[in-house]
Scaffold this motif. Structure first.
Motif, PDB file in Angstrom:
ATOM      1  N   VAL A 151       0.829  -1.195   0.000  1.00 32.05           N
ATOM      2  CA  VAL A 151       0.000   0.000   0.000  1.00 32.05           C
ATOM      3  C   VAL A 151       0.866   1.249   0.000  1.00 32.05           C
ATOM      4  O   VAL A 151       2.076   1.191   0.186  1.00 32.05           O
ATOM      5  N   GLU A 152       0.224   2.388  -0.183  1.00 33.01           N
ATOM      6  CA  GLU A 152       0.941   3.661  -0.299  1.00 33.01           C
ATOM      7  C   GLU A 152       1.738   4.034   0.946  1.00 33.01           C
ATOM      8  O   GLU A 152       2.684   4.789   0.856  1.00 33.01           O
ATOM      9  N   ALA A 153       1.354   3.540   2.086  1.00 33.17           N
ATOM     10  CA  ALA A 153       2.047   3.876   3.327  1.00 33.17           C
ATOM     11  C   ALA A 153       2.862   2.664   3.786  1.00 33.17           C
ATOM     12  O   ALA A 153       2.387   1.854   4.579  1.00 33.17           O
ATOM     13  N   PRO A 154       4.078   2.536   3.306  1.00 30.01           N
ATOM     14  CA  PRO A 154       4.867   1.337   3.596  1.00 30.01           C
ATOM     15  C   PRO A 154       5.395   1.246   5.022  1.00 30.01           C
ATOM     16  O   PRO A 154       5.826   0.181   5.445  1.00 30.01           O
ATOM     17  N   VAL A 155       5.365   2.344   5.779  1.00 35.90           N
ATOM     18  CA  VAL A 155       5.833   2.318   7.165  1.00 35.90           C
ATOM     19  C   VAL A 155       4.610   2.163   8.059  1.00 35.90           C
ATOM     20  O   VAL A 155       3.687   2.970   8.014  1.00 35.90           O
ATOM     21  N   ARG A 156       4.620   1.081   8.834  1.00 34.65           N
ATOM     22  CA  ARG A 156       3.497   0.815   9.716  1.00 34.65           C
ATOM     23  C   ARG A 156       4.013   0.516  11.104  1.00 34.65           C
ATOM     24  O   ARG A 156       5.113   0.003  11.273  1.00 34.65           O
ATOM     25  N   GLY A 157       3.205   0.860  12.085  1.00 33.52           N
ATOM     26  CA  GLY A 157       3.604   0.610  13.459  1.00 33.52           C
ATOM     27  C   GLY A 157       2.416   0.308  14.337  1.00 33.52           C
ATOM     28  O   GLY A 157       1.269   0.611  13.989  1.00 33.52           O
ATOM     29  N   ILE A 158       2.714  -0.289  15.476  1.00 33.47           N
ATOM     30  CA  ILE A 158       1.724  -0.558  16.514  1.00 33.47           C
ATOM     31  C   ILE A 158       2.114   0.307  17.704  1.00 33.47           C
ATOM     32  O   ILE A 158       3.233   0.220  18.201  1.00 33.47           O
TER      33      ILE A 158
ATOM     34  N   VAL B 280      -9.746  10.049  24.279  1.00 39.09           N
ATOM     35  CA  VAL B 280      -8.529   9.719  23.535  1.00 39.09           C
ATOM     36  C   VAL B 280      -8.891   8.988  22.240  1.00 39.09           C
ATOM     37  O   VAL B 280      -8.348   9.298  21.177  1.00 39.09           O
ATOM     38  N   VAL B 281      -9.821   8.044  22.314  1.00 35.87           N
ATOM     39  CA  VAL B 281     -10.241   7.320  21.110  1.00 35.87           C
ATOM     40  C   VAL B 281     -10.840   8.285  20.097  1.00 35.87           C
ATOM     41  O   VAL B 281     -10.552   8.197  18.892  1.00 35.87           O
ATOM     42  N   LYS B 282     -11.639   9.217  20.560  1.00 32.78           N
ATOM     43  CA  LYS B 282     -12.235  10.208  19.657  1.00 32.78           C
ATOM     44  C   LYS B 282     -11.145  11.050  18.993  1.00 32.78           C
ATOM     45  O   LYS B 282     -11.183  11.296  17.779  1.00 32.78           O
ATOM     46  N   ALA B 283     -10.156  11.466  19.752  1.00 35.52           N
ATOM     47  CA  ALA B 283      -9.054  12.252  19.189  1.00 35.52           C
ATOM     48  C   ALA B 283      -8.251  11.430  18.186  1.00 35.52           C
ATOM     49  O   ALA B 283      -7.915  11.907  17.095  1.00 35.52           O
ATOM     50  N   LEU B 284      -7.959  10.183  18.523  1.00 35.95           N
ATOM     51  CA  LEU B 284      -7.208   9.317  17.614  1.00 35.95           C
ATOM     52  C   LEU B 284      -7.973   9.047  16.321  1.00 35.95           C
ATOM     53  O   LEU B 284      -7.374   8.908  15.259  1.00 35.95           O
TER      54      LEU B 284
ATOM     55  N   VAL C  91      -4.231   6.704  11.430  1.00 40.03           N
ATOM     56  CA  VAL C  91      -4.654   5.655  12.354  1.00 40.03           C
ATOM     57  C   VAL C  91      -5.536   4.673  11.594  1.00 40.03           C
ATOM     58  O   VAL C  91      -6.615   5.026  11.128  1.00 40.03           O
ATOM     59  N   LEU C  92      -5.054   3.439  11.452  1.00 45.33           N
ATOM     60  CA  LEU C  92      -5.789   2.410  10.724  1.00 45.33           C
ATOM     61  C   LEU C  92      -6.799   1.694  11.606  1.00 45.33           C
ATOM     62  O   LEU C  92      -7.906   1.393  11.180  1.00 45.33           O
ATOM     63  N   GLU C  93      -6.397   1.398  12.827  1.00 45.59           N
ATOM     64  CA  GLU C  93      -7.253   0.668  13.750  1.00 45.59           C
ATOM     65  C   GLU C  93      -6.970   1.113  15.170  1.00 45.59           C
ATOM     66  O   GLU C  93      -5.839   1.478  15.494  1.00 45.59           O
ATOM     67  N   ILE C  94      -8.014   1.048  15.997  1.00 42.06           N
ATOM     68  CA  ILE C  94      -7.887   1.324  17.425  1.00 42.06           C
ATOM     69  C   ILE C  94      -8.544   0.163  18.157  1.00 42.06           C
ATOM     70  O   ILE C  94      -9.685  -0.192  17.866  1.00 42.06           O
TER      71      ILE C  94
ATOM     72  N   THR D 188      -8.018  -2.683  25.199  1.00 37.29           N
ATOM     73  CA  THR D 188      -7.484  -3.934  25.725  1.00 37.29           C
ATOM     74  C   THR D 188      -7.367  -3.836  27.240  1.00 37.29           C
ATOM     75  O   THR D 188      -7.700  -2.809  27.837  1.00 37.29           O
ATOM     76  N   ASN D 189      -6.928  -4.899  27.856  1.00 36.23           N
ATOM     77  CA  ASN D 189      -6.685  -4.879  29.291  1.00 36.23           C
ATOM     78  C   ASN D 189      -5.194  -5.091  29.532  1.00 36.23           C
ATOM     79  O   ASN D 189      -4.441  -5.302  28.605  1.00 36.23           O
ATOM     80  N   GLY D 190      -4.790  -5.013  30.762  1.00 35.09           N
ATOM     81  CA  GLY D 190      -3.373  -5.194  31.067  1.00 35.09           C
ATOM     82  C   GLY D 190      -2.654  -3.862  31.148  1.00 35.09           C
ATOM     83  O   GLY D 190      -3.240  -2.822  31.429  1.00 35.09           O
ATOM     84  N   ARG D 191      -1.386  -3.891  30.884  1.00 27.81           N
ATOM     85  CA  ARG D 191      -0.525  -2.698  31.007  1.00 27.81           C
ATOM     86  C   ARG D 191      -0.989  -1.563  30.105  1.00 27.81           C
ATOM     87  O   ARG D 191      -0.954  -0.405  30.487  1.00 27.81           O
ATOM     88  N   TRP D 192      -1.416  -1.869  28.890  1.00 29.01           N
ATOM     89  CA  TRP D 192      -1.798  -0.840  27.928  1.00 29.01           C
ATOM     90  C   TRP D 192      -3.320  -0.801  27.770  1.00 29.01           C
ATOM     91  O   TRP D 192      -3.973  -1.832  27.798  1.00 29.01           O
ATOM     92  N   ASP D 193      -3.849   0.395  27.614  1.00 26.31           N
ATOM     93  CA  ASP D 193      -5.295   0.564  27.477  1.00 26.31           C
ATOM     94  C   ASP D 193      -5.751   0.513  26.026  1.00 26.31           C
ATOM     95  O   ASP D 193      -6.863   0.078  25.736  1.00 26.31           O
ATOM     96  N   LEU D 194      -4.902   0.995  25.123  1.00 25.98           N
ATOM     97  CA  LEU D 194      -5.249   1.043  23.706  1.00 25.98           C
ATOM     98  C   LEU D 194      -4.106   0.487  22.870  1.00 25.98           C
ATOM     99  O   LEU D 194      -2.934   0.671  23.212  1.00 25.98           O
ATOM    100  N   ILE D 195      -4.459  -0.166  21.777  1.00 23.35           N
ATOM    101  CA  ILE D 195      -3.481  -0.582  20.776  1.00 23.35           C
ATOM    102  C   ILE D 195      -3.911   0.073  19.478  1.00 23.35           C
ATOM    103  O   ILE D 195      -5.045  -0.093  19.030  1.00 23.35           O
TER     104      ILE D 195
END
Length: 149
Positions: free
Chosen positions: A63-70, A83-87, A93-96, A99-106
């Motif tokens: 795809v046109e954006a070859p650099v991707r990250g999580i 935060v989800v609304k802002a993101l 941002v492809l996906e939001i 989750t649970n655990g240490r991080w709230d969002l991926i």
């Protein structure tokens, strides 16, 4: 409408996920059922909203954006919705995912270059309510069943 799926429905969906353009006749042969059965099952799954559409799936690295990250994001208190609304306003941002655990969002991100990804990360970190983040680059996607639109 809620329907229960049986083993035949699951096999049908698997075949369609791997090749949504396959003919009903070919699918019927693989499933060892009639074409009418396949057609009826597909129509029922579509009507129930289990199958919501068909699309072309591209290799993620073409795809046109070859650099991707999580990006893993920690959010303070009850700021997740804000935060989800802002993101959601970031076209990169492809996906939001919550989750649970240490991080709230991926968050899955895309960019055309590393400097662009760096700029996106800096802008995201300025969102009120984000307390911590960690980002990992996606190097390769050997298998994906998700479409890149």
């Amino acid at each position: 409408m809620t329907i229960s799926m049986d083993a035949l429905d699951e096999k049908l969906i698997t075949l369609l996920r791997h090749d949504g353009r396959r003919s009903i006749s070919d699918i019927a042969i693989d499933l060892d059922v009639s074409r009418a059965t396949v057609r009826a099952r597909i129509e029922r799954l579509e009507k129930a909203g289990i199958i919501i559409g068909y699309t072309v799936i591209l290799r993620a690295d073409t795809v046109e954006a070859p650099v991707r990250g999580i990006m893993l994001i920690e959010v303070e208190g009850h700021a997740s919705d804000r935060v989800v609304k802002a993101l959601s306003g970031f076209p990169e941002v492809l996906e939001i995912h919550t989750t649970n655990g240490r991080w709230d969002l991926i968050v899955e991100l895309s960019a055309t270059s590393l400097p662009e990804l760096d700029a996106i990360l800096r802008r995201i970190r300025l969102i009120s309510g984000i307390t911590s983040s960690e980002t990992n680059l996606l190097l390769n996607t050997p298998r994906s069943t998700r479409a890149r639109l």
